[in-house]
Design a protein around this motif. Structure first.
Motif, PDB file in Angstrom:
ATOM      1  N   HIS A   5       0.835  -1.197   0.000  1.00 23.92           N
ATOM      2  CA  HIS A   5       0.000   0.000   0.000  1.00 23.92           C
ATOM      3  C   HIS A   5       0.872   1.250   0.000  1.00 23.92           C
ATOM      4  N   HIS A   6       1.953   1.228   0.792  1.00 22.90           N
ATOM      5  CA  HIS A   6       2.782   2.414   0.937  1.00 22.90           C
ATOM      6  C   HIS A   6       3.672   2.655  -0.272  1.00 22.90           C
ATOM      7  N   THR A   7       3.980   1.628  -1.031  1.00 21.03           N
ATOM      8  CA  THR A   7       4.863   1.796  -2.178  1.00 21.03           C
ATOM      9  C   THR A   7       4.096   1.892  -3.489  1.00 21.03           C
ATOM     10  N   ALA A   8       2.796   1.800  -3.429  1.00 20.59           N
ATOM     11  CA  ALA A   8       1.993   1.921  -4.647  1.00 20.59           C
ATOM     12  C   ALA A   8       2.154   3.325  -5.232  1.00 20.59           C
ATOM     13  N   PRO A   9       2.117   3.463  -6.557  1.00 16.55           N
ATOM     14  CA  PRO A   9       2.256   4.789  -7.155  1.00 16.55           C
ATOM     15  C   PRO A   9       1.116   5.714  -6.721  1.00 16.55           C
ATOM     16  N   LEU A  10       1.432   6.986  -6.649  1.00 17.60           N
ATOM     17  CA  LEU A  10       0.388   7.992  -6.454  1.00 17.60           C
ATOM     18  C   LEU A  10      -0.215   8.314  -7.819  1.00 17.60           C
ATOM     19  N   THR A  11      -1.530   8.253  -7.928  1.00 17.01           N
ATOM     20  CA  THR A  11      -2.177   8.683  -9.164  1.00 17.01           C
ATOM     21  C   THR A  11      -2.534  10.151  -9.014  1.00 17.01           C
ATOM     22  N   VAL A  12      -2.003  10.969  -9.918  1.00 16.26           N
ATOM     23  CA  VAL A  12      -2.136  12.423  -9.830  1.00 16.26           C
ATOM     24  C   VAL A  12      -2.740  12.934 -11.131  1.00 16.26           C
ATOM     25  N   LEU A  13      -3.936  13.522 -11.055  1.00 20.62           N
ATOM     26  CA  LEU A  13      -4.621  14.039 -12.240  1.00 20.62           C
ATOM     27  C   LEU A  13      -4.367  15.539 -12.344  1.00 20.62           C
ATOM     28  N   LEU A  14      -3.644  15.936 -13.368  1.00 18.91           N
ATOM     29  CA  LEU A  14      -3.341  17.342 -13.608  1.00 18.91           C
ATOM     30  C   LEU A  14      -3.688  17.717 -15.038  1.00 18.91           C
ATOM     31  N   GLY A  15      -4.123  18.956 -15.231  1.00 20.55           N
ATOM     32  CA  GLY A  15      -4.315  19.466 -16.573  1.00 20.55           C
ATOM     33  C   GLY A  15      -2.975  19.688 -17.257  1.00 20.55           C
ATOM     34  N   ASP A  16      -3.028  19.985 -18.531  1.00 20.61           N
ATOM     35  CA  ASP A  16      -1.810  20.149 -19.326  1.00 20.61           C
ATOM     36  C   ASP A  16      -1.483  21.641 -19.438  1.00 20.61           C
ATOM     37  N   TYR A  17      -0.559  22.108 -18.605  1.00 23.03           N
ATOM     38  CA  TYR A  17      -0.153  23.512 -18.596  1.00 23.03           C
ATOM     39  C   TYR A  17       1.377  23.572 -18.624  1.00 23.03           C
ATOM     40  N   PRO A  18       1.944  24.716 -18.993  1.00 22.12           N
ATOM     41  CA  PRO A  18       3.409  24.843 -18.925  1.00 22.12           C
ATOM     42  C   PRO A  18       3.953  24.566 -17.531  1.00 22.12           C
ATOM     43  N   HIS A  19       3.153  24.866 -16.490  1.00 14.88           N
ATOM     44  CA  HIS A  19       3.629  24.680 -15.124  1.00 14.88           C
ATOM     45  C   HIS A  19       3.304  23.298 -14.554  1.00 14.88           C
ATOM     46  N   THR A  20       2.708  22.425 -15.332  1.00 14.60           N
ATOM     47  CA  THR A  20       2.533  21.040 -14.879  1.00 14.60           C
ATOM     48  C   THR A  20       3.281  20.038 -15.771  1.00 14.60           C
ATOM     49  N   ARG A  21       3.617  20.434 -16.985  1.00 16.36           N
ATOM     50  CA  ARG A  21       4.258  19.497 -17.914  1.00 16.36           C
ATOM     51  C   ARG A  21       5.585  18.949 -17.400  1.00 16.36           C
ATOM     52  N   PRO A  22       6.434  19.774 -16.741  1.00 24.68           N
ATOM     53  CA  PRO A  22       7.695  19.197 -16.247  1.00 24.68           C
ATOM     54  C   PRO A  22       7.503  18.067 -15.243  1.00 24.68           C
ATOM     55  N   LEU A  23       6.410  18.110 -14.507  1.00 20.68           N
ATOM     56  CA  LEU A  23       6.102  16.995 -13.615  1.00 20.68           C
ATOM     57  C   LEU A  23       5.647  15.791 -14.427  1.00 20.68           C
ATOM     58  N   LYS A  24       4.735  16.037 -15.347  1.00 14.77           N
ATOM     59  CA  LYS A  24       4.112  14.937 -16.084  1.00 14.77           C
ATOM     60  C   LYS A  24       5.095  14.234 -17.014  1.00 14.77           C
ATOM     61  N   ASP A  25       6.061  15.004 -17.554  1.00 15.78           N
ATOM     62  CA  ASP A  25       7.010  14.348 -18.471  1.00 15.78           C
ATOM     63  C   ASP A  25       8.293  13.892 -17.766  1.00 15.78           C
ATOM     64  N   GLY A  26       8.349  14.091 -16.439  1.00 16.83           N
ATOM     65  CA  GLY A  26       9.481  13.606 -15.673  1.00 16.83           C
ATOM     66  C   GLY A  26      10.678  14.530 -15.626  1.00 16.83           C
ATOM     67  N   THR A  27      10.577  15.714 -16.249  1.00 17.08           N
ATOM     68  CA  THR A  27      11.681  16.680 -16.203  1.00 17.08           C
ATOM     69  C   THR A  27      11.999  17.069 -14.764  1.00 17.08           C
ATOM     70  N   VAL A  28      10.950  17.261 -13.973  1.00 15.24           N
ATOM     71  CA  VAL A  28      11.110  17.500 -12.535  1.00 15.24           C
ATOM     72  C   VAL A  28      10.677  16.225 -11.824  1.00 15.24           C
ATOM     73  N   PRO A  29      11.611  15.479 -11.268  1.00 16.36           N
ATOM     74  CA  PRO A  29      11.253  14.220 -10.603  1.00 16.36           C
ATOM     75  C   PRO A  29      10.642  14.475  -9.231  1.00 16.36           C
ATOM     76  N   VAL A  30       9.854  13.518  -8.768  1.00 19.63           N
ATOM     77  CA  VAL A  30       9.301  13.564  -7.417  1.00 19.63           C
ATOM     78  C   VAL A  30      10.181  12.668  -6.559  1.00 19.63           C
ATOM     79  N   ASP A  31      11.025  13.279  -5.767  1.00 17.98           N
ATOM     80  CA  ASP A  31      12.001  12.540  -4.968  1.00 17.98           C
ATOM     81  C   ASP A  31      11.314  11.968  -3.727  1.00 17.98           C
ATOM     82  N   GLY A  32      11.054  10.676  -3.734  1.00 17.20           N
ATOM     83  CA  GLY A  32      10.426  10.051  -2.581  1.00 17.20           C
ATOM     84  C   GLY A  32       9.052   9.479  -2.862  1.00 17.20           C
ATOM     85  N   ALA A  33       8.586   9.596  -4.098  1.00 18.46           N
ATOM     86  CA  ALA A  33       7.278   9.019  -4.455  1.00 18.46           C
ATOM     87  C   ALA A  33       7.260   8.688  -5.938  1.00 18.46           C
ATOM     88  N   ASP A  34       6.590   7.622  -6.266  1.00 23.29           N
ATOM     89  CA  ASP A  34       6.388   7.220  -7.655  1.00 23.29           C
ATOM     90  C   ASP A  34       5.027   7.746  -8.076  1.00 23.29           C
TER      91      ASP A  34
END
Length: 303
Positions: A5-34
């Motif tokens: 349960h604790h290692t399951a990926p987080l499902t994150v629903l975000l719209g497609d904006y310049p300020h969300t794309r780096p998260l969605k395409d992995g340019t900005v990684p989430v350190d500590g969560a999948d």
């Protein structure tokens, strides 16, 4: 609680904006969560899935939907981030060839809006009452869609149309004016005329008076995820803040550009309090959200 349960990926629903794309395409990684980023085009059906089925761990959510979800007891908590926002005096429109109608003339008339729970409509009805004395119940609001929160029942001043689009209501002369969100103004609302003569100046005056910018889309997390996986939520939130900071140069100094922000602030608190008051006035909710309690729940994110 099992480790899966604790290692399951987080499902994150975000719209497609310049300020969300780096998260969605992995340019900005989430350190500590999948994090996994499912897509929804258009976005509104995802908002309905979140409040009706709790379909995602973290989800972008319109202000009015969030307020109605909390009022209905849906177990979600606000994360302090504004993903979309702007002023909305230009959002109240009419056909260019229609008789010149001012906002003060709308009492007793019919006005089209996608849904009575649409956030743009919340803000428009708010300034209509505040600046022109036209209350939400003075107008018949003709809608083309249902609200996202299934438990909500529209007030008597709302009428459901069979029209597919709000602009169709104008073209068929079923309404005197229509509320169109930012995307609709550039799409189905192309060529429409604002009822407010100098809409941009009126919107800026609103922001100066209230010391905030109307937020359209916020971010929420499921209560069970916040409770059981706070470290993962924090990891995502830190990555989001980094992304917003990295892309700040891509946003202009307009209200829409300045609205995008992360972190608790006097502006966000004021925005939530004003939206809550408007929503009560419009019978969208029965009581305002406790902003202080909401801030307390996620204060750890900004430490």
């Amino acid at each position: 609680m099992n480790r899966a349960h604790h290692t399951a990926p987080l499902t994150v629903l975000l719209g497609d904006y310049p300020h969300t794309r780096p998260l969605k395409d992995g340019t900005v990684p989430v350190d500590g969560a999948d994090c996994r980023y499912p897509e929804s085009a258009p976005l509104p059906p995802a908002f309905a899935r979140m409040v009706r089925e709790l379909a995602y761990d973290i989800c972008e959510m319109p202000m009015a939907t969030y307020l109605q979800a909390k009022d209905a007891g849906i177990p979600v908590t606000l994360l302090p981030a504004v993903l979309v926002g702007s002023t909305h005096h230009r959002s109240l429109t009419r056909l260019p060839e229609a008789p010149q109608t001012g906002p003060e003339d709308l009492a007793g008339r019919r006005v089209g809006v996608r849904s009575y729970g649409q956030t743009t409509g919340l803000w428009v009805r708010g300034w209509l009452r505040e600046e022109y004395g036209v209350k939400s119940g003075d107008v018949t609001w003709v809608t083309t869609e249902d609200v996202h929160v299934a438990q909500y029942v529209n007030p008597p001043c709302v009428e459901r149309s069979r029209a597919e689009r709000v602009a169709d209501l104008l073209h068929s002369h079923d309404v005197s004016a229509a509320v169109l969100g930012p995307k609709a103004i550039g799409g189905q609302g192309a060529g429409m005329v604002p009822l407010v003569a100098d809409a941009e100046s009126a919107g800026l005056a609103w922001t100066e008076r209230h010391a905030t910018i109307p937020a359209n889309h916020l971010l929420v997390v499921r209560d069970d995820v916040l409770r059981t996986r706070p470290d993962a939520v924090l990891a995502f939130y830190r990555a989001l803040k980094q992304t917003l900071a990295d892309t700040a140069g891509e946003r202009d100094d307009s209200p829409a550009g300045r609205a995008v922000a992360a972190g608790w602030s006097t502006s966000l608190t004021a925005c939530l309090e004003i939206a809550g008051r408007y929503a009560v006035e419009q019978s969208l909710i029965t009581k305002p959200v406790d902003v202080a309690e909401t801030e307390k729940q996620t204060a750890f994110l900004d430490k």
